[in-house]
Motif scaffolding. Structure first.
Motif, mmCIF file in Angstrom:
data_model
loop_
_atom_site.group_PDB
_atom_site.id
_atom_site.type_symbol
_atom_site.label_atom_id
_atom_site.label_comp_id
_atom_site.label_asym_id
_atom_site.label_seq_id
_atom_site.Cartn_x
_atom_site.Cartn_y
_atom_site.Cartn_z
ATOM 1 N N MET A 27 0.858 -1.204 0.000
ATOM 2 C CA MET A 27 0.000 0.000 0.000
ATOM 3 C C MET A 27 0.886 1.244 0.000
ATOM 4 O O MET A 27 1.822 1.325 0.799
ATOM 5 N N SER A 28 0.617 2.164 -0.891
ATOM 6 C CA SER A 28 1.482 3.337 -0.929
ATOM 7 C C SER A 28 1.110 4.293 0.208
ATOM 8 O O SER A 28 -0.039 4.333 0.651
ATOM 9 N N ALA A 29 2.103 5.022 0.661
ATOM 10 C CA ALA A 29 1.900 5.851 1.846
ATOM 11 C C ALA A 29 1.128 7.119 1.502
ATOM 12 O O ALA A 29 1.213 7.638 0.387
ATOM 13 N N VAL A 30 0.408 7.608 2.489
ATOM 14 C CA VAL A 30 -0.401 8.821 2.347
ATOM 15 C C VAL A 30 0.359 9.973 2.987
ATOM 16 O O VAL A 30 1.062 9.782 3.976
ATOM 17 N N ARG A 31 0.237 11.178 2.406
ATOM 18 C CA ARG A 31 0.851 12.366 3.009
ATOM 19 C C ARG A 31 -0.111 12.939 4.044
ATOM 20 O O ARG A 31 -1.323 13.007 3.806
ATOM 21 N N ILE A 32 0.440 13.381 5.140
ATOM 22 C CA ILE A 32 -0.409 13.881 6.230
ATOM 23 C C ILE A 32 -1.187 15.121 5.788
ATOM 24 O O ILE A 32 -2.334 15.329 6.178
ATOM 25 N N SER A 33 -0.585 15.930 4.927
ATOM 26 C CA SER A 33 -1.303 17.128 4.455
ATOM 27 C C SER A 33 -2.603 16.738 3.754
ATOM 28 O O SER A 33 -3.601 17.460 3.839
ATOM 29 N N ASP A 34 -2.604 15.625 3.056
ATOM 30 C CA ASP A 34 -3.822 15.194 2.355
ATOM 31 C C ASP A 34 -4.923 14.785 3.332
ATOM 32 O O ASP A 34 -6.105 14.953 3.043
ATOM 33 N N VAL A 35 -4.517 14.255 4.471
ATOM 34 C CA VAL A 35 -5.512 13.908 5.490
ATOM 35 C C VAL A 35 -6.190 15.174 5.991
ATOM 36 O O VAL A 35 -7.420 15.279 6.023
ATOM 37 N N HIS A 36 -5.373 16.180 6.337
ATOM 38 C CA HIS A 36 -5.952 17.400 6.897
ATOM 39 C C HIS A 36 -6.738 18.181 5.844
ATOM 40 O O HIS A 36 -7.587 18.995 6.181
ATOM 41 N N ALA A 37 -6.436 17.939 4.578
ATOM 42 C CA ALA A 37 -7.187 18.612 3.508
ATOM 43 C C ALA A 37 -8.402 17.774 3.070
ATOM 44 O O ALA A 37 -9.022 18.073 2.054
ATOM 45 N N ASP A 38 -8.687 16.751 3.838
ATOM 46 C CA ASP A 38 -9.843 15.877 3.551
ATOM 47 C C ASP A 38 -9.785 15.255 2.167
ATOM 48 O O ASP A 38 -10.817 15.064 1.516
ATOM 49 N N LYS A 39 -8.584 14.913 1.728
ATOM 50 C CA LYS A 39 -8.466 14.296 0.409
ATOM 51 C C LYS A 39 -8.412 12.774 0.500
ATOM 52 O O LYS A 39 -8.336 12.099 -0.523
ATOM 53 N N ILE A 40 -8.367 12.259 1.732
ATOM 54 C CA ILE A 40 -8.172 10.827 1.910
ATOM 55 C C ILE A 40 -9.416 10.224 2.549
ATOM 56 O O ILE A 40 -9.862 10.695 3.598
ATOM 57 N N PRO A 41 -9.999 9.189 1.954
ATOM 58 C CA PRO A 41 -11.149 8.544 2.594
ATOM 59 C C PRO A 41 -10.710 7.839 3.877
ATOM 60 O O PRO A 41 -9.578 7.344 3.954
ATOM 61 N N LEU A 42 -11.561 7.843 4.862
ATOM 62 C CA LEU A 42 -11.241 7.141 6.103
ATOM 63 C C LEU A 42 -11.084 5.656 5.796
ATOM 64 O O LEU A 42 -11.594 5.166 4.802
ATOM 65 N N GLY A 43 -10.366 4.958 6.659
ATOM 66 C CA GLY A 43 -10.158 3.524 6.430
ATOM 67 C C GLY A 43 -8.684 3.180 6.533
ATOM 68 O O GLY A 43 -7.900 3.944 7.109
ATOM 69 N N LEU A 44 -8.306 2.071 5.946
ATOM 70 C CA LEU A 44 -6.949 1.567 6.080
ATOM 71 C C LEU A 44 -5.955 2.419 5.294
ATOM 72 O O LEU A 44 -6.141 2.667 4.105
ATOM 73 N N CYS A 45 -4.897 2.907 5.982
ATOM 74 C CA CYS A 45 -3.884 3.769 5.338
ATOM 75 C C CYS A 45 -2.506 3.447 5.878
ATOM 76 O O CYS A 45 -2.364 2.958 7.002
ATOM 77 N N THR A 46 -1.500 3.805 5.086
ATOM 78 C CA THR A 46 -0.115 3.694 5.532
ATOM 79 C C THR A 46 0.508 5.083 5.571
ATOM 80 O O THR A 46 0.247 5.903 4.685
#
Ligand code: ATP
Ligand code: MG
Length: 464
Positions: A1-20
């Motif tokens: 699973m490719s990693a997510v950038r924290i900025s994308d979380v705070h910008a609501d660009k990432i759906p909730l659920g399983l993330c790395t």
């Protein structure tokens, strides 16, 4: 699973659920029932709260080695956080320590290190919240510069960094040589630079303007954006030996076109940074600066119309101000910071241009006015800082330019190519220069220019 950038979380660009996620430990708190780690990855000033059950096998194995600064990879369920102060948290299911960071040796333990201390650990300071924010703003501002000019069809020109033309006279230059400094070749007692690498005396550029004019009078509107060097022994909070400059140059522009462009440019840059770096600016202003009105003054400059004041008028205003300045006011003098600050902060209460300076205090290439005493120069002054941009309409009349070069006691023969631009299809043209780091000081509020460039160079210092 490719990693997510924290900025994308705070910008609501990432759906909730399983993330790395991958990043570094900023803080950690352990209790018997739960461990909290604030993970940050440099993508924004905010971190991500990790919630870890200490019995988790992959965590328990490395728990004693988790410390501030250690690097991690974590996988888990991204979920709304029940805690105050954060919207999301990661409920960790997989935990991997990638690189340790021994607590007793890592210098960035505590929060709130002084900027002076951080300047001594340049290799680690980008990991601090403050410098992460500053350098993200620097990156965004670079994009803003290119965006502004490209939207207007300007051509980006790379003017040389090494130059054998000593024409601009903007400041003392660094020499570039491969001669053996122990025993350089000599001719008539003097060092023979004909035997040097470039078969002549080579220096590091102090400005790309004159070369920029070559291109403006060929392709129309151009800009440069690159490093410049000044070998001045000025140990101030506003000077560096290596800094970046933006120098647009426009064919068929007069002084007023030039000012209009400079005004649009500064407004665009500020607006771009406000739009793209709101969190970083808010953080900097809240954490570093007591003055809470900084965002307001930036918004003001990005929207308010700029005033214009003739130099001669500005001198009258200063004389009538009733202030006792350290540098006495007199027609013919260069404006000092204290004068500029009075004009912006007290007289106009906003940004302004001062135009038509005495020719004696300005460069040889500025167009001489009809009065024969002043030149078509413009300086943009902004509240809190003073001068941020300097520019002019250039002297396009061949004979007047030759006279000015002589008046300034410069060797006319050096300028043969510059004069050629006035012999073959000469056109009115104009341009200006913005010191990139001065602009960054303005928008970030940083008070020392050494804190807005990743690797500052100044007299006595060029580490890394
Ligand atoms: P100053 O009076 O502050 O020394 P200057 O008159 O030497 O500036 P210019 O030669 O007109 O400046 O250079 C254009 C722009 O480059 C300046 O307006 C400023 O923003 C920036 N600048 C000049 N010198 C330096 C320096 N040593 N370090 C960082 N920026 C500089
Ligand atoms: Mg200077």
């Amino acid at each position: 699973m490719s990693a997510v950038r924290i900025s994308d979380v705070h910008a609501d660009k990432i759906p909730l659920g399983l993330c790395t996620f991958r990043g570094w430990v900023r803080t950690h708190r352990q209790s018997k029932t739960v461990t909290f780690i604030e993970l940050y990855d440099g993508s924004c000033v905010k971190g991500l709260q990790l919630v870890i059950d200490p019995t988790l096998e992959s965590y328990a194995a490395v728990a004693p080695r988790v410390a501030t600064g250690a690097s991690l990879m974590v996988q888990g369920e991204l979920a709304p956080s029940p805690a105050k102060g954060q919207r999301y948290e990661l409920r960790v299911q997989e935990f991997k320590l990638i690189g340790e960071s021994p607590a007793e040796e890592y210098p960035l333990q505590k929060k709130g290190h002084t900027l002076e201390f951080l300047r001594e650990i340049l290799h680690l300071r980008p990991r601090s919240n403050t410098f992460g924010a500053v350098f993200r703003v620097r990156s965004a501002a670079s994009m803003a510069i290119h965006t502004f000019f490209h939207q207007r069809g300007f051509v980006y020109v790379h003017t040389p960094i090494i130059t054998t033309s000593d024409c601009e006279g903007a400041g003392a230059m660094f020499r570039v040589t491969t001669l053996d400094m122990e025993k350089p070749p000599r001719i008539d007692g003097k060092i023979d630079y004909k035997q040097d690498f470039f078969a002549g005396e080579a220096k590091l550029t102090v400005s790309g303007q004159l070369e920029g004019e070559i291109f403006a009078t060929a392709v129309g509107n151009i800009y440069t954006f690159g490093p410049t060097f000044r070998a001045e022994n000025s140990n101030t909070t506003r000077h560096l030996s290596e800094f970046w400059m933006i120098e647009p140059e426009m064919a068929f522009y007069d002084l007023h076109d030039n000012m209009a462009l400079a005004e649009d440019f500064i407004k665009f840059l500020i607006q771009y940074v406000l739009d793209h770096c709101a969190d970083d600016l808010e953080f900097l202003f809240a954490r570093e600066w007591a003055d809470k009105s900084m965002l307001e003054t930036l918004r003001q400059v990005s929207t308010a119309p700029f005033a214009t004041l003739d130099y001669t008028e500005a001198i009258k205003v200063l004389e009538k101000s009733g202030k006792s300045f350290e540098f006495p006011v007199k027609w013919g003098m260069d404006l000092q910071s204290e004068h500029e600050r009075f004009l912006t902060d007290e007289y106009v209460k906003g940004p302004l241009f001062v135009v038509n300076y005495p020719k004696e205090i300005k460069a040889f290439y500025m167009r001489v006015n009809e009065d024969g005493k002043t030149v078509r120069a413009m300086d943009m002054l902004v509240p809190r800082l003073g001068e941020i941009i300097g520019g002019s309409q250039r002297e396009e009349r061949h004979d007047v330019l030759v006279e000015r070069i002589k008046e300034c006691k410069l060797p006319v023969e050096h300028y043969w190519w510059y004069l050629d631009l006035r012999r073959f299809g000469s056109v009115p043209h104009a341009g200006f220069g913005l010191g990139f780091e001065r602009f960054l000081m303005y928008v970030t509020g940083m008070q020392n220019i050494r804190d807005v460039i990743p690797f500052p160079r100044y007299p006595g210092y060029a580490a890394f």
